[in-house]
Design an enzyme around this catalytic site. Structure first.
Site, PDB file in Angstrom:
ATOM      1  CB  THR A   1     -65.733 -48.127  -8.328  1.00 59.30           C
ATOM      2  OG1 THR A   1     -65.195 -48.290  -9.629  1.00 59.30           O
ATOM      3  CG2 THR A   1     -67.236 -48.274  -8.365  1.00 59.30           C
TER       4      THR A   1
ATOM      5  NE  ARG B   1     -63.544 -52.783 -18.191  1.00 60.95           N
ATOM      6  CZ  ARG B   1     -63.774 -52.500 -16.911  1.00 60.95           C
ATOM      7  NH1 ARG B   1     -64.200 -51.301 -16.568  1.00 60.95           N
ATOM      8  NH2 ARG B   1     -63.572 -53.402 -15.976  1.00 60.95           N
TER       9      ARG B   1
ATOM     10  CG  ASP C   1     -68.272 -54.502 -11.691  1.00 63.81           C
ATOM     11  OD1 ASP C   1     -67.360 -53.749 -12.113  1.00 63.81           O
ATOM     12  OD2 ASP C   1     -68.525 -54.619 -10.485  1.00 63.81           O
TER      13      ASP C   1
ATOM     14  CB  THR D   1     -65.496 -51.497  -5.663  1.00 63.17           C
ATOM     15  OG1 THR D   1     -64.245 -51.005  -6.167  1.00 63.17           O
ATOM     16  CG2 THR D   1     -65.307 -51.939  -4.221  1.00 63.17           C
ATOM     17  N   GLY D   2     -64.118 -53.548  -7.823  1.00 65.08           N
ATOM     18  CA  GLY D   2     -63.042 -54.497  -8.062  1.00 65.08           C
ATOM     19  C   GLY D   2     -62.841 -54.689  -9.545  1.00 65.08           C
TER      20      GLY D   2
END
Ligand code: ASP
Length: 315
Positions: A182, A210, A213, A233-234
């Site tokens: 991202t 889906r 975040d 990011t994650g």
């Protein structure tokens, strides 16, 4: 004229030097540098934080190495569905899109939502209709294709047909190997206005529409002149559950934490507690920047009007 600053990320995850060739490392550094310079040029010319973050993100979306725009990951169905958001900390206006296909620069569309729709968040087909109406550039599926992302997806696309345990194992393996590509940018401009922007293809093999975040205001993206701008990011699910970026802002607003303290608390205490791997970048109203992550690496860079700058990948 006040201090100004731009900080960007190109994703976090298990990014290890031993997995990298010197050529690839160089390509990532150049990609970050190009984006940083594009955004910083806007700030230097007296432009707004919103325009600076958008300019930086467009460069990263156009770069096939990052999981946003061109080079986005594949969904369970083998297509690319992208999410993006941008927020203006001077008036708390925001624009976001999710599940969009064929939009060359989802961040341009998110900015159009911010400026020219009466809404904050558009999804799927409706978002694409709005893109067409606003003259946002579209591209065919082939434009977004990357062999690397395709191979990544092929390795796990059948995981559902196996037993649950196996699925978990496979997914866990994927997570271990995970590189969240991202992209994000946050800026504080010379007028003291803060903006944050994030763009992503989401997670490989995601299904059922889906949404992560990244496009959710307060989760992956948030900006408020009184506190900070944040882009995350994650592993998105954990960032959503911890309302990560807004939590940083709240810790600053209600507890008087510094940007660094607030980000550290969220990334190393709250997110880790939920098993949320990843990181975030931030800027405050003094144009101080921070880049915090709990994974092995995070593609990241910043540049400030005081002359300091950095481009880094590993811990
Ligand atoms: N946070 C993104 C998501 O969950 C993934 C990433 O950071 O690469 O969609």
């Amino acid at each position: 004229m006040e201090n100004f600053a731009l900080v960007i990320h190109g994703g976090a995850g298990t990014i290890l030097k031993e997995d990298m060739t010197p050529e690839l490392e160089q390509a990532y550094i150049e990609g970050l540098e190009e984006a940083l310079n594009a955004g910083y040029a806007v700030l230097e010319a007296g432009g707004s934080a919103v325009n600076a973050t958008k300019a930086a993100i467009v460069v990263l979306e156009d770069n096939i190495l990052f999981n946003a725009g061109k080079g986005s990951v594949f969904t369970k169905k083998g297509v690319q569905e992208m999410d993006a958001a941008i927020m203006d900390g001077s008036n708390l206006e925001a624009g976001a899109v999710s599940g969009v296909r064929n939009v060359r620069n989802p961040i341009e569309l998110a900015t159009e939502v911010l400026r020219n729709s009466n809404h904050v968040f558009l999804s799927g087909k409706g978002a694409t209709d709005f893109a067409i109406k606003q003259g946002i550039k579209l591209e065919p599926d082939e434009y977004f294709f990357s062999q690397f992302r395709y191979d990544q997806w092929k390795a796990i696309r059948d995981s559902d047909t196996y037993s649950l345990d196996h699925t978990h194992q496979r997914l866990e393996e994927l997570m271990k190997d995970k590189k969240f590509g991202t992209v994000g940018a946050v800026a504080c401009d010379a007028q003291g206005n803060i903006a944050a922007a994030t763009s992503t293809g989401g997670m490989t093999n995601k299904k059922y529409g889906r949404i992560g975040d990244s496009p959710l205001i307060g989760a992956g993206t948030y900006a408020n002149n009184n506190t900070c701008g944040i882009s995350c990011t994650g592993h998105g699910e954990m960032f959503i559950r911890s309302v990560a970026s807004y939590d940083v802002s709240c810790l600053m607003e209600y507890k008087g934490y510094s940007l660094q303290e607030a980000m550290h608390t969220v990334v190393h205490n709250k997110l880790l507690h939920l098993g949320g791997e990843g990181g975030m970048i931030g800027v405050d109203a003094n144009a101080d920047v921070a880049m915090v992550f709990n994974s092995a690496g995070m593609y990241r860079a910043y540049k400030k009007s005081d002359g300091t700058s950095e481009i880094a990948i590993y811990r």
